[in-house]
Design an enzyme around this catalytic site. Structure first.
Site: not given
Ligand code: GRF
Length: 197
Positions: A108, A110
């Site tokens: 991911n 972020h």
């Protein structure tokens, strides 16, 4: 045989575009097998189509709940035989079932320096507005493996980004995006080359 990956998105998909360009330029030694959005009308789906990449919209509304949505997601990932998954501005929280099936194979991005401004509720503009409101002098970008928590998996790379007094939401977001596009490509490339443990 080269690796195949999926890119999951919720919005405009500029990070997806960076990945597409890097694959086409031979920088990332892998193929984007599929792009999946959890929102109707995400421009990233258009980007996938323009590059001849299979794409799907899998929303929670269509399936009633997150667990059924993720059953469908898993089915798509399996049918495209993906080796790893990049979350590039994907706003839904993946259920444990998906995470378990791709342990240490989901990454991911972020837009903050985790653990700052991370966890449930901290996404997109909410983060950047908080950074500006708190007059932080720096923010940053983090890439991490996804575990069953929210923004809690092992960190792969973080890079600081300065925040200036004259910054607006737009100027800050633009600076963050520039860094994101570089780091997401670097991380996918490292993963493919076996450089991430
Ligand atoms: C990025 O800032 C990403 O870190 C965040 O959402 C944004 C998505 O941007 N989670 P884009 O859709 O890739 O342009």
């Amino acid at each position: 045989m080269s690796l195949k990956f999926a890119v999951l998105i919720s919005g405009g998909g500029t990070n997806l575009q960076a990945l597409i360009d890097a694959v086409e330029d031979g920088i990332i030694p892998a193929k984007i097998a599929v792009v999946i959005s959890d929102r109707e009308g995400a421009f990233g789906i258009e980007r996938a189509k323009r590059h001849g990449i299979a794409s799907y919209v899998v929303t929670r509304n269509t399936f009633g709940n997150a667990s059924e949505r993720d059953e469908k997601l898993l089915e798509i990932l399996k049918s495209h035989d993906v080796d790893f998954v990049m979350l590039a501005g994907y706003l839904s929280i993946l259920t444990k079932n998906v995470v378990k099936n791709y342990e240490k194979r989901i990454i991911n991005i972020h837009p903050a320096l985790i653990p700052k401004y991370s966890g449930k509720g901290f996404y997109g503009d909410v983060i950047h507005e908080a950074v500006l409101k708190n007059k932080d002098r720096q923010t940053g970008v983090t890439l991490h493996f996804v575990d069953s928590g929210v923004d809690s998996g092992p960190i792969i790379i973080q890079e600081r980004i300065p925040v200036f007094e004259v910054d607006t939401l737009d100027s800050l977001k633009a600076r963050i995006h520039t860094t994101e596009h570089r780091l997401i490509v670097e991380t996918a490339k490292n993963f493919c080359e076996g450089g991430l443990q």
